[in-house]
Design a protein around this motif. Structure first.
Motif, short mmCIF file in Angstrom:
data_model
loop_
_atom_site.label_atom_id
_atom_site.label_comp_id
_atom_site.label_asym_id
_atom_site.label_seq_id
_atom_site.Cartn_x
_atom_site.Cartn_y
_atom_site.Cartn_z
N UNK A 199 0.74 -1.48 -0.23
CA UNK A 199 0.00 -0.05 -0.42
C UNK A 199 0.98 1.51 -0.06
N UNK A 200 2.30 1.32 -0.39
CA UNK A 200 2.82 2.15 -0.87
C UNK A 200 3.74 2.78 0.62
N UNK A 201 3.55 2.04 1.92
CA UNK A 201 4.32 2.91 2.85
C UNK A 201 5.67 3.32 2.88
N UNK A 202 6.05 4.32 3.75
CA UNK A 202 7.58 4.13 3.44
C UNK A 202 8.24 3.28 4.32
N UNK A 203 9.32 2.20 4.24
CA UNK A 203 9.73 1.28 4.78
C UNK A 203 10.40 1.60 6.06
N UNK A 204 11.23 2.83 5.42
CA UNK A 204 12.16 2.68 6.80
C UNK A 204 11.24 3.05 8.25
N UNK A 205 10.28 3.72 8.22
CA UNK A 205 9.45 4.42 8.95
C UNK A 205 8.70 3.83 9.53
N UNK A 206 8.56 2.68 8.72
CA UNK A 206 7.81 1.78 9.11
C UNK A 206 9.20 0.71 10.77
N UNK A 207 9.87 0.11 9.65
CA UNK A 207 11.41 -0.61 10.86
C UNK A 207 11.22 0.38 12.20
N UNK A 208 11.14 1.78 11.98
CA UNK A 208 11.67 2.85 13.19
C UNK A 208 11.73 5.10 12.71
N UNK A 209 10.81 4.66 13.28
CA UNK A 209 10.27 6.24 13.13
C UNK A 209 11.82 7.21 13.15
N UNK A 210 12.54 6.28 13.96
CA UNK A 210 13.89 7.85 14.63
C UNK A 210 14.65 8.02 13.27
N UNK A 211 13.94 7.17 12.22
CA UNK A 211 15.17 6.85 11.16
C UNK A 211 15.39 8.46 10.70
N UNK A 212 14.18 9.18 10.52
CA UNK A 212 13.97 10.93 10.51
C UNK A 212 14.87 11.16 11.62
N UNK A 213 15.30 11.38 11.69
CA UNK A 213 16.62 11.54 12.16
C UNK A 213 18.07 11.57 11.98
N UNK A 214 18.42 10.62 10.87
CA UNK A 214 19.38 10.85 9.75
C UNK A 214 19.73 11.09 9.00
N UNK A 215 19.33 12.38 8.75
CA UNK A 215 18.90 13.45 7.59
C UNK A 215 18.96 14.22 8.00
N UNK A 216 18.03 14.95 9.68
CA UNK A 216 17.30 15.84 10.08
C UNK A 216 18.09 15.43 11.80
N UNK A 217 18.81 15.47 11.77
CA UNK A 217 19.31 14.62 13.50
C UNK A 217 18.54 15.77 14.67
N UNK A 218 18.00 17.40 14.96
CA UNK A 218 17.34 18.08 15.40
C UNK A 218 15.60 17.71 15.53
N UNK A 219 15.13 16.84 14.43
CA UNK A 219 13.98 16.43 14.12
C UNK A 219 13.16 16.44 15.44
N UNK A 220 12.35 17.20 15.30
CA UNK A 220 10.71 16.72 16.17
C UNK A 220 9.91 15.70 15.87
N UNK A 221 10.54 14.47 16.58
CA UNK A 221 9.15 12.91 16.99
C UNK A 221 8.15 12.97 16.98
N UNK A 222 7.52 11.98 16.74
CA UNK A 222 5.66 11.57 17.85
C UNK A 222 6.66 11.04 19.25
N UNK A 223 5.11 11.74 19.89
CA UNK A 223 5.71 10.66 21.15
C UNK A 223 6.21 9.66 21.38
N UNK A 224 4.76 8.42 20.19
CA UNK A 224 5.59 7.41 20.52
C UNK A 224 6.20 7.21 19.30
N UNK A 225 7.60 6.06 19.49
CA UNK A 225 7.96 5.59 18.21
C UNK A 225 7.23 4.43 18.09
N UNK A 226 7.68 4.32 16.85
CA UNK A 226 6.48 3.70 15.51
C UNK A 226 7.48 2.17 15.19
#
Length: 742
Positions: free
Chosen positions: A217-244
């Motif tokens: 269904x066209x998911x963003x696979x790296x974010x399914x694995x770990x939403x913290x992967x958003x901080x690889x490119x943007x180290x100071x990214x504000x993440x969701x309260x709960x880690x997926x």
């Protein structure tokens, strides 16, 4: 050995999952929006039928599994959407709500190419534009509604099918459509949809086409694995309260895509288009274990992986082509997989720029870029052949091309068929003949997407993060029901897969918006409802409220490339994706009485665009000073700069900045004078090909060639009103306009 330049086109065909999990009834599927059906009649079949006429050219098409399933619902006649229901409803049964919906939504589409070519459709559109929606509601008769219902469906049928006798008869008829006509138009739509998958399969069997797939269904696979992967490119990214962290969902999406592909195409897929070209080291083992041989991503991901930014010369050609134009082997403990990286600029030229150019000129420009790359390959005497990957959305751009892109594609394919130094290939046939010799350790692969090499389009914004928190809670609820398997509770799992799709997060928060944002919000929450409902769990109260408030903000940044016609009319569709700044009465006391109400700005690969809307009954030269000055400020470039060439300029920021380019427009004569700063604070005249038009508003196009910079260079702009060279006012207030690629 002298190799031709190999080129791999990859067209990505995808639509969000519009099917409602809560409104299905009596064997029918309810779709909130019609775009699978309409793009299916306009974009998926003709693209490969045009290619089939040029057998020397091979290409790759990616068909997302959830798109295939939605097409099949329409083919079976079990899918209904509100647009289709109204199309098939007798006009005497239209209520007031129906009529208002039709007036508002049945002109959806680029009017230059979908409406204007059809006189009756254009007549109805211009009536709504000139008289307003309220007038149409009061005055239109049943026949007006019937014609509009027919034309909205006819206009989305690709011109390639206009020689069909029935379609040709409808086009000639033009007006006075009956319910029977509309029913037969719908039947014709289903007929076209039914040819899409068989045609792809047939062309893959002949070897001219390679069909690839995406996660279910066209998911963003790296974010399914770990939403913290958003901080690889943007180290100071504000993440969701709960880690997926549900990496176990990745092989589920891949297996379902794999199985569906085998069932529809009778063979196993080789290539995988990761949703939004999003990759990370964590997802590679699942892709390899599933059996995929290659994946694709964007040059920004390669650049971050190699710590090598891909600069371009003045003509837009990559300065390190030997790094970009080759496949790589990603090495992991689970095995290896090949990866190709697309040329971002060439892909964007097709997606966002060439539609505004004459077809032959656009095709010649693209071939010219490829020939330049071929010359670089020859000059560098490369042992390995180069592969230029051009990968982009294969459906949305054609709405902005004349005749849905057919003249452009015909001109392009005819030229490439005769060009012996350029060879179009599928990705797999290139990899089979020339396996990658360059390797990248899997753990070194950058975690990012085609958008800036990051995941900020899908996470990090407060609304996006809130949606991730809702999804995390729903996923945990499903995990607490181990008895709910895909075999005995497929409804829960299908709802989960749908909610994990990327599209909902794309539209939440800042960055992207459409006139359907509220509907995408509703669809996301409906899919989450479906999880709880299938598990007999209470639906959390927060899911009954929108994820965010969907109100148009007064000011906005550019949402996409724009290509306005410079005629001073301010066409609403030409500027709806532009940046906007409210001026008069909206930016503080200084501009409460400003004669300029708002300004619009945007770019494409050819021009910078500006539009000024004046308040009604304003007289130029009296209520508005007669001279408009554009002053460009370049924050990151070393160059000669000079103060604004005007008298009585206030010594306050930003008017006391030093600028490099100056364009003066005389609002009374519409003449222009262009200058460039030189040594010792001097200004020197320069030629300009800027276009200006003043009618209902002021519209301006300034070529990047005038500014002698590429369109992705950081620069800022300020507008100054003057009279006889004396400063009068400037806008926007206390700020510069940041000109940037959307």
């Amino acid at each position: 050995m002298s190799h031709p330049l190999y080129v791999a086109f990859i067209w990505h065909q995808h639509q969000p999952l519009y099917k409602s999990p809560t409104k299905a009834q009596s064997g029918s599927q309810y779709y909130h929006l019609p775009w699978v059906r309409l793009h299916g009649t306009k974009d998926y079949l003709d693209l490969i039928l045009i290619l089939e006429r040029y057998p020397r050219l091979h290409q790759t098409v990616n068909l997302v599994p959830s798109l295939i399933l939605q097409l099949e619902d329409y083919i079976a006649g079990t899918a209904f959407d509100p647009y289709l229901e109204l199309t098939l409803r007798p006009t005497e049964q239209l209520c007031d709500q129906h009529k208002r919906f039709i007036i508002e939504h049945f002109f959806d589409g680029n009017h230059h190419n979908l409406i204007d070519p059809h006189p009756r459709y254009a007549e109805l559109y211009n009536t709504r534009l000139d008289e307003g929606e309220a007038w149409c509601f009061t005055n239109w008769q049943e026949q007006d509604y019937s014609d509009l219902l027919a034309w909205h469906n006819l206009a989305w049928i690709d011109p390639m099918f206009w020689d069909d006798p029935e379609i040709a008869a409808w086009l000639k008829q033009g007006r006075n459509f009956t319910l029977g006509d509309r029913q037969r138009i719908y039947s014709k739509q289903r007929e076209i949809l039914g040819r899409i998958i068989p045609q792809h399969k047939a062309m893959q069997n002949t070897g001219q086409l390679e069909v690839t797939t995406s996660p279910y269904t066209h998911p963003i696979l790296p974010l399914l694995a770990d939403t913290n992967s958003g901080r690889v490119a943007v180290p100071d990214m504000t993440l969701p309260k709960s880690r997926f962290q549900w990496a176990e969902d990745i092989p589920r999406h891949l297996q379902k895509a794999w199985d569906l592909y085998i069932d529809r195409f009778g063979t196993t897929p080789r290539g995988l288009w990761p949703s939004e070209q999003s990759v990370s080291p964590e997802i590679l083992p699942d892709i390899i274990n599933q059996g995929f041989k290659w994946i694709c991503s964007d040059e920004t991901v390669l650049g971050s992986t190699l710590k090598q930014f891909f600069h371009r010369d003045g003509a837009g050609n990559v300065q390190n082509p030997e790094l970009l134009y080759k496949p790589y082997r990603l090495q992991t403990p689970a095995g290896d997989v090949s990866i190709v990286f697309r040329d971002h600029r060439l892909s964007d030229l097709i997606g966002f720029t060439y539609g505004s150019m004459p077809a032959k000129q656009a095709a010649a420009d693209l071939v010219g870029h490829l020939q330049a790359i071929a010359r670089m390959q020859r000059d560098r005497q490369s042992e390995q052949p180069w592969l230029v990957t051009i990968a982009l959305d294969g459906e949305n751009c054609w709405e902005f091309y004349s005749q849905d892109g057919k003249p452009f594609l015909d001109a392009l394919y005819q030229t490439l068929s005769n060009e012996q130094r350029i060879k179009l290939v599928t990705v797999s046939e290139f990899l089979e003949q020339f396996p990658p010799t360059a390797t990248i350790p899997g753990e070194q692969l950058h975690s990012g997407s085609w958008v800036d090499g990051s995941f900020t389009t899908w996470i990090g914004d407060p609304a996006k993060n809130r949606a991730w928190d809702y999804l995390t809670q729903a996923r945990a609820t499903l995990a607490n029901h181990p008895e709910a398997t895909e075999e005995n509770n497929p409804e829960a799992w299908e709802a989960l897969y749908a909610a994990e799709g990327s599209d909902w997060f794309w539209w939440f928060g800042a960055g992207h918006s459409s006139n359907q944002d509220a509907m995408f919000d509703q669809l996301f929450r409906e899919h989450l409802y479906g999880i709880y409902k299938a598990l007999n769990e209470p639906i959390p109260p927060y899911l009954r409220q929108p994820v965010e408030v969907h109100e148009a903000s007064a000011n906005s940044r550019p949402k996409s490339f724009i290509h306005p016609i410079i005629d001073g009319k301010g066409d609403e569709q030409d500027w709806d994706k532009a940046g906007r700044i409210e001026v008069g009465g909206a930016r503080g006391t200084m501009h409460n009485s400003s004669p300029i109400q708002r300004l619009w700005y945007g770019v494409d690969h050819v021009n910078f665009y500006l539009r000024l809307d004046f308040k009604t009954a304003i007289k130029l030269g009296e209520d508005v000073p007669p001279e408009l000055n554009l002053l460009w400020y370049y924050p990151d470039k070393t160059m000669h700069n000079s103060p604004a060439p005007l008298a009585q300029v206030p010594d306050t920021s930003p008017m006391n900045y030093l600028f490099h380019h100056h364009l003066e427009i005389n609002l009374l004569t519409q003449s222009i004078q262009f200058q460039e700063a030189g040594e010792q604070n001097q200004w020197y005249p320069r030629a300009s090909r800027a276009q200006v038009a003043l009618n209902k508003c002021l519209e301006l196009a300034v070529p990047w060639a005038d500014l002698q910079i590429p369109p992705d260079s950081p620069l800022h702009l300020i507008l100054v009103l003057s009279e006889e060279g004396h400063f009068c006012d400037y806008l926007p207030e206390n700020a510069l306009i940041p000109i940037e690629l959307p």
